[in-house]
Structure formats: structure tokens, C-alpha cells
Design a protein around this motif. Sequence first.
Motif, mmCIF file in Angstrom:
data_model
loop_
_atom_site.group_PDB
_atom_site.id
_atom_site.type_symbol
_atom_site.label_atom_id
_atom_site.label_comp_id
_atom_site.label_asym_id
_atom_site.label_seq_id
_atom_site.Cartn_x
_atom_site.Cartn_y
_atom_site.Cartn_z
ATOM 1 N N SER A 185 -10.466 1.896 3.381
ATOM 2 C CA SER A 185 -9.748 3.120 3.524
ATOM 3 C C SER A 185 -9.298 3.734 4.899
ATOM 4 O O SER A 185 -7.954 4.226 5.513
ATOM 5 C CB SER A 185 -9.990 4.495 2.524
ATOM 6 O OG SER A 185 -11.547 4.699 2.432
ATOM 7 N N VAL A 214 0.733 -1.179 0.133
ATOM 8 C CA VAL A 214 -0.066 -0.099 0.016
ATOM 9 C C VAL A 214 0.434 0.480 0.057
ATOM 10 O O VAL A 214 1.749 1.222 1.413
ATOM 11 C CB VAL A 214 -1.032 0.218 1.630
ATOM 12 C CG1 VAL A 214 -1.694 0.958 0.850
ATOM 13 C CG2 VAL A 214 -1.872 -1.428 0.731
ATOM 14 N N ILE A 222 -1.428 -0.990 -4.270
ATOM 15 C CA ILE A 222 -2.977 -0.415 -4.526
ATOM 16 C C ILE A 222 -2.265 1.249 -3.167
ATOM 17 O O ILE A 222 -1.178 1.184 -2.886
ATOM 18 C CB ILE A 222 -3.810 -0.012 -3.476
ATOM 19 C CG1 ILE A 222 -3.924 -1.000 -1.847
ATOM 20 C CG2 ILE A 222 -4.369 -1.639 -4.181
ATOM 21 C CD1 ILE A 222 -4.699 -1.068 -1.460
ATOM 22 N N TYR A 223 -3.062 2.388 -3.703
ATOM 23 C CA TYR A 223 -2.540 3.299 -2.982
ATOM 24 C C TYR A 223 -3.755 4.037 -1.924
ATOM 25 O O TYR A 223 -4.932 3.661 -2.509
ATOM 26 C CB TYR A 223 -2.494 4.675 -4.321
ATOM 27 C CG TYR A 223 -1.430 4.371 -5.609
ATOM 28 C CD1 TYR A 223 -0.739 4.778 -5.253
ATOM 29 C CD2 TYR A 223 -1.789 3.397 -6.292
ATOM 30 C CE1 TYR A 223 1.092 4.485 -6.269
ATOM 31 C CE2 TYR A 223 -0.956 3.274 -7.414
ATOM 32 C CZ TYR A 223 0.471 3.689 -7.661
ATOM 33 O OH TYR A 223 1.010 2.940 -7.698
ATOM 34 N N VAL A 224 -3.586 4.908 -1.795
ATOM 35 C CA VAL A 224 -4.487 5.551 -0.183
ATOM 36 C C VAL A 224 -4.470 6.604 -0.764
ATOM 37 O O VAL A 224 -3.202 7.376 -0.535
ATOM 38 C CB VAL A 224 -4.652 4.650 1.447
ATOM 39 C CG1 VAL A 224 -5.200 6.040 1.731
ATOM 40 C CG2 VAL A 224 -4.603 3.777 1.030
ATOM 41 N N ALA A 229 -14.274 -0.832 0.412
ATOM 42 C CA ALA A 229 -13.382 0.517 -0.315
ATOM 43 C C ALA A 229 -14.072 1.713 0.917
ATOM 44 O O ALA A 229 -12.989 2.134 0.978
ATOM 45 C CB ALA A 229 -13.573 1.350 -1.080
ATOM 46 N N TYR A 289 -10.139 9.051 2.989
ATOM 47 C CA TYR A 289 -9.564 8.879 2.029
ATOM 48 C C TYR A 289 -9.764 8.288 0.996
ATOM 49 O O TYR A 289 -11.310 6.775 1.721
ATOM 50 C CB TYR A 289 -8.253 7.784 3.168
ATOM 51 C CG TYR A 289 -7.273 8.904 4.107
ATOM 52 C CD1 TYR A 289 -6.491 8.927 3.330
ATOM 53 C CD2 TYR A 289 -8.076 8.854 5.831
ATOM 54 C CE1 TYR A 289 -6.430 9.992 4.292
ATOM 55 C CE2 TYR A 289 -7.830 9.661 6.177
ATOM 56 C CZ TYR A 289 -5.601 10.321 5.842
ATOM 57 O OH TYR A 289 -5.683 11.272 6.533
ATOM 58 N N SER A 290 -9.545 7.926 -0.181
ATOM 59 C CA SER A 290 -9.859 6.928 -0.880
ATOM 60 C C SER A 290 -8.676 5.607 -1.857
ATOM 61 O O SER A 290 -7.843 6.644 -1.408
ATOM 62 C CB SER A 290 -10.598 8.025 -2.065
ATOM 63 O OG SER A 290 -10.980 9.096 -1.761
ATOM 64 N N LEU A 291 -9.450 4.936 -1.970
ATOM 65 C CA LEU A 291 -8.678 3.662 -3.068
ATOM 66 C C LEU A 291 -8.459 3.669 -4.356
ATOM 67 O O LEU A 291 -9.311 3.658 -4.946
ATOM 68 C CB LEU A 291 -8.658 2.651 -1.885
ATOM 69 C CG LEU A 291 -8.828 2.128 -1.050
ATOM 70 C CD1 LEU A 291 -9.274 0.478 -0.393
ATOM 71 C CD2 LEU A 291 -7.783 1.848 0.029
ATOM 72 N N ARG A 292 -7.171 3.665 -4.450
ATOM 73 C CA ARG A 292 -6.711 3.496 -5.951
ATOM 74 C C ARG A 292 -6.349 2.629 -6.449
ATOM 75 O O ARG A 292 -5.009 2.070 -5.465
ATOM 76 C CB ARG A 292 -6.128 4.334 -6.486
ATOM 77 C CG ARG A 292 -5.901 4.712 -7.948
ATOM 78 C CD ARG A 292 -5.066 5.757 -8.375
ATOM 79 N NE ARG A 292 -4.310 5.736 -9.680
ATOM 80 C CZ ARG A 292 -5.943 5.764 -11.388
ATOM 81 N NH1 ARG A 292 -7.431 6.456 -10.345
ATOM 82 N NH2 ARG A 292 -4.777 5.939 -12.064
#
Length: 104
Positions: free
Chosen positions: A34, A10, A81-83, A30, A55-58
Motif C-alpha cells: 500500500s 488500482v 483493487i482500491y487504495v 499489503a 494506506y490500506s488495500l481493499r
Amino acid sequence: MESNTVQLKVQVIDMNPQTLDLQLPMYLRAGDLSQRIARDAGLQAFWPDRTRKLYSLRARGRLLQPNETLGDLRVVNNELIYVLPQIRPNTPLQEQNPDFPEPI
């Protein structure tokens, strides 16, 4: 490892970026996931005015909708994945100046 969890890398996008290796549940939405990742990363939960910071997840090139799960995307072990933090309305983005070497 259980079949309902996945080991992920992450990348936290924030003023103090960091990378975490986490084992996460595939079934958690999600929107909830997040917040869990943000807590594990030590990110702040509230803005200075005491409103909740979201926060969002990508993952796989797109933002996950709040009701989607990692299982919906069929992520696999060791995937990245990204936060991403929520951007406040009417607030300019903050950026850090990169530490580039001085040109010769």
C-alpha cells in the motif's frame, strides 16, 4: 510477465482520486504494498504534524490485513483493487461536493 507479478487496475480513493494500471508483486505484504502504491500515485507520505500517513488495500470486497499478500487472495490480471487513506482519530471526514448538473 513474470509469474510472481500481476497487472492490476488500482483505484486511489483520496481527495484527488485517480486510477492507475500497475504491475505489482504477488508476494509483497499489503502493509508494504500500500505504501508503494501510494508513492507511485504521488500521495503524501506524512500528515501535517509529520506523522506517517498509512494506506490500506481493499480487494475482493474486503480490507487486506497488513501481513496478507495479493497471492493469498489469488488475484488475477486486470482485477480492480482500491487504495484507501487512513482516517485520523478525532478528525472529521473530508468530502468533495460532486459536480451534478443543475436541475431544470
